[in-house]
Motif scaffolding. Structure first.
Motif, PDB file in Angstrom:
ATOM      1  N   ASN A   1      32.001  71.749 -19.230  1.00  0.00           N
ATOM      2  CA  ASN A   1      31.714  71.486 -20.640  1.00  0.00           C
ATOM      3  C   ASN A   1      32.878  70.832 -21.370  1.00  0.00           C
ATOM      4  OD1 ASN A   1      29.217  72.806 -20.299  1.00  0.00           O
ATOM      5  ND2 ASN A   1      30.160  74.805 -20.703  1.00  0.00           N
ATOM      6  N   GLU A   2      33.918  70.528 -20.661  1.00  0.00           N
ATOM      7  CA  GLU A   2      35.130  70.009 -21.292  1.00  0.00           C
ATOM      8  C   GLU A   2      35.366  68.539 -20.974  1.00  0.00           C
ATOM      9  OE1 GLU A   2      36.732  71.650 -23.429  1.00  0.00           O
ATOM     10  OE2 GLU A   2      36.380  73.775 -23.009  1.00  0.00           O
ATOM     11  N   LYS A   3      35.956  67.880 -21.946  1.00  0.00           N
ATOM     12  CA  LYS A   3      36.461  66.526 -21.754  1.00  0.00           C
ATOM     13  C   LYS A   3      37.859  66.536 -22.360  1.00  0.00           C
ATOM     14  CE  LYS A   3      35.088  61.666 -22.218  1.00  0.00           C
ATOM     15  NZ  LYS A   3      35.146  61.421 -20.770  1.00  0.00           N
ATOM     16  N   ILE A   4      38.852  66.440 -21.513  1.00  0.00           N
ATOM     17  CA  ILE A   4      40.226  66.758 -21.906  1.00  0.00           C
ATOM     18  C   ILE A   4      41.101  65.513 -21.916  1.00  0.00           C
ATOM     19  CG2 ILE A   4      42.263  68.146 -21.323  1.00  0.00           C
ATOM     20  CD1 ILE A   4      40.303  70.104 -19.936  1.00  0.00           C
ATOM     21  N   ALA A   5      41.879  65.380 -22.980  1.00  0.00           N
ATOM     22  CA  ALA A   5      42.855  64.284 -23.106  1.00  0.00           C
ATOM     23  C   ALA A   5      44.260  64.862 -23.099  1.00  0.00           C
ATOM     24  CB  ALA A   5      42.613  63.503 -24.394  1.00  0.00           C
ATOM     25  N   TYR A   6      45.187  64.007 -22.753  1.00  0.00           N
ATOM     26  CA  TYR A   6      46.608  64.375 -22.793  1.00  0.00           C
ATOM     27  C   TYR A   6      47.357  63.333 -23.620  1.00  0.00           C
ATOM     28  CZ  TYR A   6      51.506  64.292 -21.432  1.00  0.00           C
ATOM     29  OH  TYR A   6      52.864  64.245 -21.460  1.00  0.00           O
ATOM     30  N   VAL A   7      48.187  63.811 -24.541  1.00  0.00           N
ATOM     31  CA  VAL A   7      49.014  62.926 -25.364  1.00  0.00           C
ATOM     32  C   VAL A   7      50.464  63.370 -25.221  1.00  0.00           C
ATOM     33  CG1 VAL A   7      49.539  62.114 -27.696  1.00  0.00           C
ATOM     34  CG2 VAL A   7      47.159  62.488 -27.011  1.00  0.00           C
ATOM     35  N   LYS A   8      51.313  62.424 -24.960  1.00  0.00           N
ATOM     36  CA  LYS A   8      52.739  62.716 -24.775  1.00  0.00           C
ATOM     37  C   LYS A   8      53.512  62.490 -26.068  1.00  0.00           C
ATOM     38  CE  LYS A   8      56.858  61.217 -22.268  1.00  0.00           C
ATOM     39  NZ  LYS A   8      57.449  60.190 -21.383  1.00  0.00           N
TER      40      LYS A   8
ATOM     41  N   LYS B   1      45.899  67.102 -13.690  1.00  0.00           N
ATOM     42  CA  LYS B   1      44.790  66.377 -13.063  1.00  0.00           C
ATOM     43  C   LYS B   1      44.337  67.025 -11.756  1.00  0.00           C
ATOM     44  CE  LYS B   1      45.778  61.861 -15.116  1.00  0.00           C
ATOM     45  NZ  LYS B   1      46.175  60.454 -14.867  1.00  0.00           N
ATOM     46  N   LYS B   2      45.117  67.956 -11.241  1.00  0.00           N
ATOM     47  CA  LYS B   2      44.687  68.677 -10.044  1.00  0.00           C
ATOM     48  C   LYS B   2      43.617  69.718 -10.374  1.00  0.00           C
ATOM     49  CE  LYS B   2      48.978  68.097  -7.431  1.00  0.00           C
ATOM     50  NZ  LYS B   2      50.163  68.752  -6.834  1.00  0.00           N
ATOM     51  N   TYR B   3      43.478  70.035 -11.656  1.00  0.00           N
ATOM     52  CA  TYR B   3      42.508  71.054 -12.058  1.00  0.00           C
ATOM     53  C   TYR B   3      41.198  70.473 -12.563  1.00  0.00           C
ATOM     54  CZ  TYR B   3      45.953  74.613 -11.238  1.00  0.00           C
ATOM     55  OH  TYR B   3      46.843  75.444 -10.616  1.00  0.00           O
ATOM     56  N   THR B   4      41.261  69.340 -13.180  1.00  0.00           N
ATOM     57  CA  THR B   4      40.043  68.685 -13.650  1.00  0.00           C
ATOM     58  C   THR B   4      40.417  67.277 -14.088  1.00  0.00           C
ATOM     59  OG1 THR B   4      38.090  68.943 -15.059  1.00  0.00           O
ATOM     60  CG2 THR B   4      40.225  69.371 -16.073  1.00  0.00           C
ATOM     61  N   GLU B   5      39.435  66.542 -14.574  1.00  0.00           N
ATOM     62  CA  GLU B   5      39.712  65.191 -15.043  1.00  0.00           C
ATOM     63  C   GLU B   5      40.423  65.267 -16.390  1.00  0.00           C
ATOM     64  OE1 GLU B   5      37.399  60.938 -15.811  1.00  0.00           O
ATOM     65  OE2 GLU B   5      36.331  62.642 -14.949  1.00  0.00           O
ATOM     66  N   VAL B   6      41.612  64.713 -16.456  1.00  0.00           N
ATOM     67  CA  VAL B   6      42.400  64.672 -17.688  1.00  0.00           C
ATOM     68  C   VAL B   6      42.781  63.220 -17.938  1.00  0.00           C
ATOM     69  CG1 VAL B   6      44.521  65.418 -18.837  1.00  0.00           C
ATOM     70  CG2 VAL B   6      43.279  67.015 -17.348  1.00  0.00           C
ATOM     71  N   THR B   7      42.480  62.740 -19.133  1.00  0.00           N
ATOM     72  CA  THR B   7      42.700  61.332 -19.469  1.00  0.00           C
ATOM     73  C   THR B   7      43.947  61.185 -20.335  1.00  0.00           C
ATOM     74  OG1 THR B   7      40.308  60.966 -19.442  1.00  0.00           O
ATOM     75  CG2 THR B   7      41.668  59.267 -20.490  1.00  0.00           C
ATOM     76  N   GLU B   8      44.883  60.373 -19.897  1.00  0.00           N
ATOM     77  CA  GLU B   8      46.066  60.093 -20.699  1.00  0.00           C
ATOM     78  C   GLU B   8      45.697  59.104 -21.802  1.00  0.00           C
ATOM     79  OE1 GLU B   8      49.845  59.651 -18.311  1.00  0.00           O
ATOM     80  OE2 GLU B   8      48.361  59.505 -16.702  1.00  0.00           O
ATOM     81  N   VAL B   9      46.014  59.444 -23.030  1.00  0.00           N
ATOM     82  CA  VAL B   9      45.674  58.610 -24.177  1.00  0.00           C
ATOM     83  C   VAL B   9      46.936  58.340 -24.979  1.00  0.00           C
ATOM     84  CG1 VAL B   9      44.280  58.419 -26.265  1.00  0.00           C
ATOM     85  CG2 VAL B   9      43.369  59.629 -24.272  1.00  0.00           C
ATOM     86  N   SER B  10      47.126  57.089 -25.356  1.00  0.00           N
ATOM     87  CA  SER B  10      48.293  56.740 -26.171  1.00  0.00           C
ATOM     88  C   SER B  10      47.944  55.596 -27.106  1.00  0.00           C
ATOM     89  CB  SER B  10      49.477  56.361 -25.287  1.00  0.00           C
ATOM     90  OG  SER B  10      49.180  55.204 -24.543  1.00  0.00           O
ATOM     91  N   ASP B  11      48.611  55.568 -28.237  1.00  0.00           N
ATOM     92  CA  ASP B  11      48.491  54.468 -29.187  1.00  0.00           C
ATOM     93  C   ASP B  11      49.553  54.689 -30.249  1.00  0.00           C
ATOM     94  OD1 ASP B  11      47.547  52.615 -31.299  1.00  0.00           O
ATOM     95  OD2 ASP B  11      45.809  52.422 -29.964  1.00  0.00           O
TER      96      ASP B  11
ATOM     97  N   ASN C   1      37.126  67.026  -9.306  1.00  0.00           N
ATOM     98  CA  ASN C   1      36.767  65.724  -9.870  1.00  0.00           C
ATOM     99  C   ASN C   1      37.070  64.559  -8.934  1.00  0.00           C
ATOM    100  OD1 ASN C   1      39.407  66.831 -10.826  1.00  0.00           O
ATOM    101  ND2 ASN C   1      39.760  64.713 -11.415  1.00  0.00           N
ATOM    102  N   ASN C   2      37.656  64.854  -7.781  1.00  0.00           N
ATOM    103  CA  ASN C   2      37.871  63.813  -6.772  1.00  0.00           C
ATOM    104  C   ASN C   2      36.898  63.947  -5.606  1.00  0.00           C
ATOM    105  OD1 ASN C   2      40.218  62.148  -7.636  1.00  0.00           O
ATOM    106  ND2 ASN C   2      41.222  64.142  -7.713  1.00  0.00           N
ATOM    107  N   THR C   3      35.872  64.739  -5.805  1.00  0.00           N
ATOM    108  CA  THR C   3      34.865  64.941  -4.768  1.00  0.00           C
ATOM    109  C   THR C   3      33.562  64.314  -5.230  1.00  0.00           C
ATOM    110  OG1 THR C   3      35.926  67.002  -4.134  1.00  0.00           O
ATOM    111  CG2 THR C   3      33.678  66.676  -3.366  1.00  0.00           C
ATOM    112  N   MET C   4      33.013  63.418  -4.407  1.00  0.00           N
ATOM    113  CA  MET C   4      31.847  62.668  -4.873  1.00  0.00           C
ATOM    114  C   MET C   4      31.185  61.915  -3.727  1.00  0.00           C
ATOM    115  SD  MET C   4      34.123  59.705  -6.730  1.00  0.00           S
ATOM    116  CE  MET C   4      35.406  60.895  -7.162  1.00  0.00           C
TER     117      MET C   4
END
Length: 1000
Positions: free
Chosen positions: A448-455, A469-479, A825-828
């Motif tokens: 149920n999650e969609k997770i972003a990462y901001v540094k 990212k080893k636990y689930t799909e995490v998207t790096e976002v920057s701007d 998330n790397n299994t498909m």
């Protein structure tokens, strides 16, 4: 007045008379007479040399005293004076520096060296060189507050004291002391100038800060004692510093003289407390700081390091310390600005210090002390007191029998794998959660999650993001524009914010104004989890925490700190740490929230789960043997035990060409592992829901088989490969010509409504051919004899059953039921729809069917004809994701504290029902061999289970040893040919190494 006191009083009168009549000779150093005591120095006339905290049998005491007296009596006056000095040495400087140090050793007879920057091998060689030239063995000291790396390259860095201040398990800190002590001893060091006993009550302290255990005196004392016990257990002398207390200062004593304004009563209750406790535990030495402490020294701006009142009256007499006393470095501006070289050394000695650290001019200092002796400012008894004490500690350190440092294997000995093992434990114990609103930590229900990462911050974050990212799909976002950044973040359910600053203790760790604005903006507009990889004081500048749902203090930006923080966020570990300093009224000292631990895979060092890393390292040679023998271009190998991944490495290349090295994130066609990774868990759900049982017939499951020769095959027989089914059928052969080229009757190069089953690049099969495959299986003959015979038909049939029963495709079922909630998330299936081609290992150069390199398309021909989604093949994955599935099984259907299917269901499927008939199989699982040959090394328990795959894959789990082993390769590239990987027992040999590595 006693007769003894009368005699001493007369001596002092005579001394004043002689001193007042004497005149200074030309060119002799001028001495300031500031340290003449007005009371009798009891510490010079008692037996303190023999009554300190050193405990030893009487025979050893007698032997030591004999050695000390012998060495002292044979020393010249200059040699005795030389023992008082510990000079600075570097192993990263030129020959001129080395020769200058050697000259001090030979000519000035200095008693010790404190080594600063350099490297361990260079330092060891210099120590051997200087010890060989010293008439009396040298003390070697080092600042190793967080390990030898505080000064030396190529050595290990443990957490800073502030991080240890959050750790609640003192045994871990003691273990750190043991390891620092062992490493110091290996490098020929006797004194570690630590632990720091300063109570850091001032957040603006520029020089202590991270070096302190915190602002609570009890926390400081207990952690310092733990380090003390560890170091001194290894025969390394610990040094408490910086007396009388450097914690509440805003001036760096390297640059100026800090002032401590506390009353003596406050100092006694607070700053002295850790020292008193350490003295009870046998602290060997104390370092006196350069501080202005008006309540202890009436003279204005008079450094404590040269104050008789501080060193002798307070430290020795009032507090009763009998160990060695060091000055802080005498070149520091807080001292050197007050008196010139020579003068400062004399004042420090008269104050009661035993060892003068980092003198700026040893010959001048000796000359000054000699003149003071001649002028009776320094007595023989005073000199003997310190020199004999120094010699006593040299004897205790074993310097009476000095042996040169062995250079061989020095660097490897100082960097043992057990260092990382302890590092994991320390950081796992230190991580401190200050906010956890709505139990945002740990993150669950990944589907149920969609997770972003901001540094935020300018330091590295690679370990943190890779572990997330080893636990689930995490998207790096920057701007750089906050509004644009938020537009990107609007589609995410949670935002993880990492604040990454330099991992060096004295660099700026504070948020900049723009970073504070960014953090505030993110917190107000998103559900955020903030992880601060910085000094906790960095959070003082954050004005409003109300918008932050989860707040983690990770203390340092080290690789392991980042890794375990990611583990905490996803529940592999629970938060245990307590804040060592006060930040706000809500976040005060000892604050810290516990979090829930989920049974998801974590990461640690092998020793922490009872495995020997040296034995595990033998895996590499077997892997290299396979690559060198052209058994496979490359591979991924993973080992987990007790829920922790302890070995995850990739070897070789994706092909035999250079430049395509395998990484842990690359995907492999796992071939028959698809059966237990995808199809079987969905079948177990059906069983768990009582839609089938072990006696359900194939005819009842699928009407097409009802009136066939397979109608009465039971569910149990079907999944145990005990149903007389044919092993396989080359379905593709009827669809290609004699040259192996696809026939136009069955294939098109472009897709349309009737030809949309993609088999490979520019190759689409007729959609109705799936029905043909099922009919061919239904019509196939049975084997004549009922015996174990492995068959792909089983799982092709089960795929058909699942899809007919649920109304969903197998890939959809597996993703919804298992892959997404597990974070796999790397299994498909059909990875080219989501993953770049260069991340996928090719499996074959096909010259018999698809006429192209098979990369990103399933290798198995039958699964390819199912559009890449087969019940028996088709899954692409990496070693970690496969391990998650195996851990789910090992935990009998539970992962992340979610029960996917019942424990009973797992037990039923992991039972060998036909072992007595010579069939080793469980229900869907392979099991260890019953005879000589089989899928394992022969060392796995009979309760273990797993599977192997045609492309050179293996996944195995053992409930008795709690081991998960995954091996992925593409041994079929460029052509499957002879299975040398199997013939040479590569997978089995690696498994045997794993079992040999088990220690407890």
């Amino acid at each position: 007045m006693k007769n003894t006191d009368i005699r001493i009083y007369i001596l002092y009168v005579l001394f004043f008379f002689v001193a007042s009549c004497s005149t200074t000779k030309k060119n002799e150093p001028k001495v300031k007479l500031t340290q003449i005591p007005t009371v009798v120095d009891e510490y010079l006339v008692d037996n303190s040399l023999d009554t300190d905290t050193i405990q030893e049998p009487i025979a050893l005491f007698t032997e030591r005293k004999k050695w000390v007296d012998s060495i002292y009596s044979n020393m010249t006056f200059d040699e005795r004076l030389g023992q008082l000095f510990m000079v600075a040495a570097y192993s990263n400087k030129d020959k001129a520096h080395e020769n200058a140090i050697e000259k001090l050793v030979v000519e000035s007879k200095v008693g010790g060296l404190i080594f600063f920057q350099g490297g361990p091998v260079r330092q060891a060689k210099l120590i051997n060189r200087f010890q060989a030239r010293a008439k009396t063995p040298l003390f070697i000291g080092n600042d190793a507050e967080w390990g030898l790396s505080m000064r030396l390259d190529s050595t290990y860095a443990y957490p800073y004291n502030m991080t240890l201040g959050a750790v609640q398990d003192m045994k871990l800190i003691e273990k750190m002391g043991v390891q620092i002590g062992r490493q110091s001893k290996r490098l020929g060091i006797q004194f570690n100038f630590g632990p720091v006993l300063d109570i850091n009550t001032n957040p603006n302290n520029p020089i202590i800060g991270f070096r302190s255990f915190g602002e609570d005196k009890y926390n400081v004392a207990t952690r310092a004692i733990a380090l003390l016990k560890g170091m001194q257990h290894q025969g390394i002398f610990a040094t408490g510093k910086h007396f009388p207390g450097h914690g509440d200062t805003e001036v760096d004593s390297h640059k100026g003289l800090p002032t401590i304004t506390f009353s003596k009563e406050r100092l006694d209750v607070m700053e002295f407390y850790p020292y008193k406790q350490m003295f009870k535990e046998g602290l060997s030495s104390v370092m006196v700081a350069h501080l202005n402490v008006p309540s202890l020294e009436s003279r204005s701006n008079y450094p404590s390091s040269i104050s008789y009142n501080v060193v002798t009256s307070v430290l020795k007499k009032e507090l009763g310390f009998k160990g060695l006393i060091f000055t802080d470095a005498l070149n520091m501006k807080a001292a050197s600005n007050y008196l010139k070289p020579g003068e400062i050394d004399l004042e420090a000695f008269l104050a009661g210090n035993d060892i003068l650290l980092f003198p700026e001019n040893v010959p001048l200092a000796i000359q000054t002390l000699t003149k003071a002796y001649q002028d009776s400012l320094v007595s023989e008894k005073r000199l003997a007191y310190s020199v004999k004490k120094i010699l006593k500690y040299k004897y205790i350190a074993g310097l009476n029998k000095f042996k040169p440092i062995v250079i061989d294997n020095l660097v490897s000995d100082l960097n043992e794998t057990k260092n990382d093992a302890l590092q994991y434990e320390l950081y796992e114990s230190a991580l401190t959660v200050l906010k956890n609103e709505e139990t945002i930590l740990p993150i669950k229900e990944l589907q149920n999650e969609k997770i972003a990462y901001v540094k935020i911050g300018d330091a590295t974050n690679s370990s943190f993001i890779s572990t997330l990212k080893k636990y689930t799909e995490v998207t790096e976002v920057s701007d750089s524009n906050l509004d644009s950044l938020q537009l990107k973040l609007n589609k995410f359910t949670k935002v993880i914010v990492g604040y990454h600053t330099s991992n060096t203790p004295f660099k700026n760790y504070k948020f900049s104004n723009s970073e504070l604005a960014k953090l505030d903006f993110l917190a107000k507009n998103n559900k955020v989890i903030v992880a601060a990889f910085a000094n906790p004081y960095s959070l003082l500048t954050v004005k409003d925490f109300s918008g932050i749902e989860g707040l983690i203090v990770s203390y340092q930006n080290s690789t392991i700190a980042q890794e375990v923080t990611a583990e905490l966020i996803f529940g592999a570990i629970a938060a245990k740490g307590k804040l060592p300093v006060t930040l706000t009224t809500d976040f005060n000292t000892n604050a810290g929230l516990p979090t829930e631990k989920l049974n998801v895979l974590g990461f640690t060092a092998a020793e922490n789960v009872g495995m020997n890393p040296l034995i595990l390292s033998k895996i590499e040679s077997v892997a290299q043997k396979a690559i060198n023998g052209k058994m496979t271009p490359g591979m991924q190998i993973l080992v987990a035990r007790k829920g922790k991944v302890i070995y995850q490495k990739s070897f070789g290349s994706l092909t035999y060409e250079k430049g395509s090295k395998v990484s842990n994130n690359d995907l492999y066609d796992v071939a028959s592992l698809t059966k237990i990774v995808s199809t079987l868990p969905n079948v177990m759900l059906q069983y768990d829901q009582q839609k089938v049982n072990m006696e359900t017939t194939l005819g009842a499951m699928l009407p097409i088989f009802k009136n066939s020769n397979k109608g009465n095959i039971s569910f149990k027989e079907l999944l145990s490969h005990y149903a007389r089914l044919q092993p396989w059928m080359p379905f593709y052969k009827a669809t290609v010509d004699k040259n192996g080229s696809p026939l136009e009757k069955y294939y098109k190069k472009t897709a349309d409504a009737q030809f949309s089953t993609k088999v490979a690049d520019s190759l689409f099969l007729r959609n109705d051919y799936h029905d043909t495959i099922i009919k061919l299986i239904a019509q196939s003959s049975l084997l004549a004899q009922k015996k174990y015979k492995y068959s792909d038909f089983t799982f092709i049939i089960l795929k058909e059953y699942l899809e007919k029963t649920t109304g969903k495709k197998l890939d959809e079922l597996s993703t919804e039921n298992f892959f997404k909630p597990l974070g796999a998330n790397n299994t498909m299936y059909n990875p080219l729809q989501r993953v770049a081609k260069d991340r996928i290992a090719p499996t074959e150069i096909d010259t018999y069917f698809r006429q192209q390199t098979i990369q990103g398309y399933v290798h198995d021909m039958g699964a390819a004809m199912e559009g890449g989604v087969g019940g028996h093949a088709g899954i692409f994955s990496n070693s970690l994701d496969v391990a998650k599935i195996m851990q789910l099984y090992l935990q009998k259907g539970n992962y992340g504290n979610k029960q996917y299917f019942s424990e009973k269901t797992f037990n039923d499927f992991n039972t060998c029902y036909f072992c007595e008939e010579g069939n080793r199989r469980g229900v869907g699982f392979d099991k260890p061999q019953l005879g000589d040959k089989g899928p394992t090394c022969g060392c796995a328990s009979m309760t273990s289970f797993g599977h192997t795959g045609f492309t050179g894959t293996m996944a195995w789990a053992d409930p008795e040893t709690e081991i998960v082993y995954v091996f992925l390769s593409n041994r079929t590239f460029p052509a499957d040919g002879t299975n040398k990987l199997s013939r040479e027992n590569i997978r089995e040999d690696i498994q045997e190494i794993i079992y040999n590595a088990i220690e407890k």
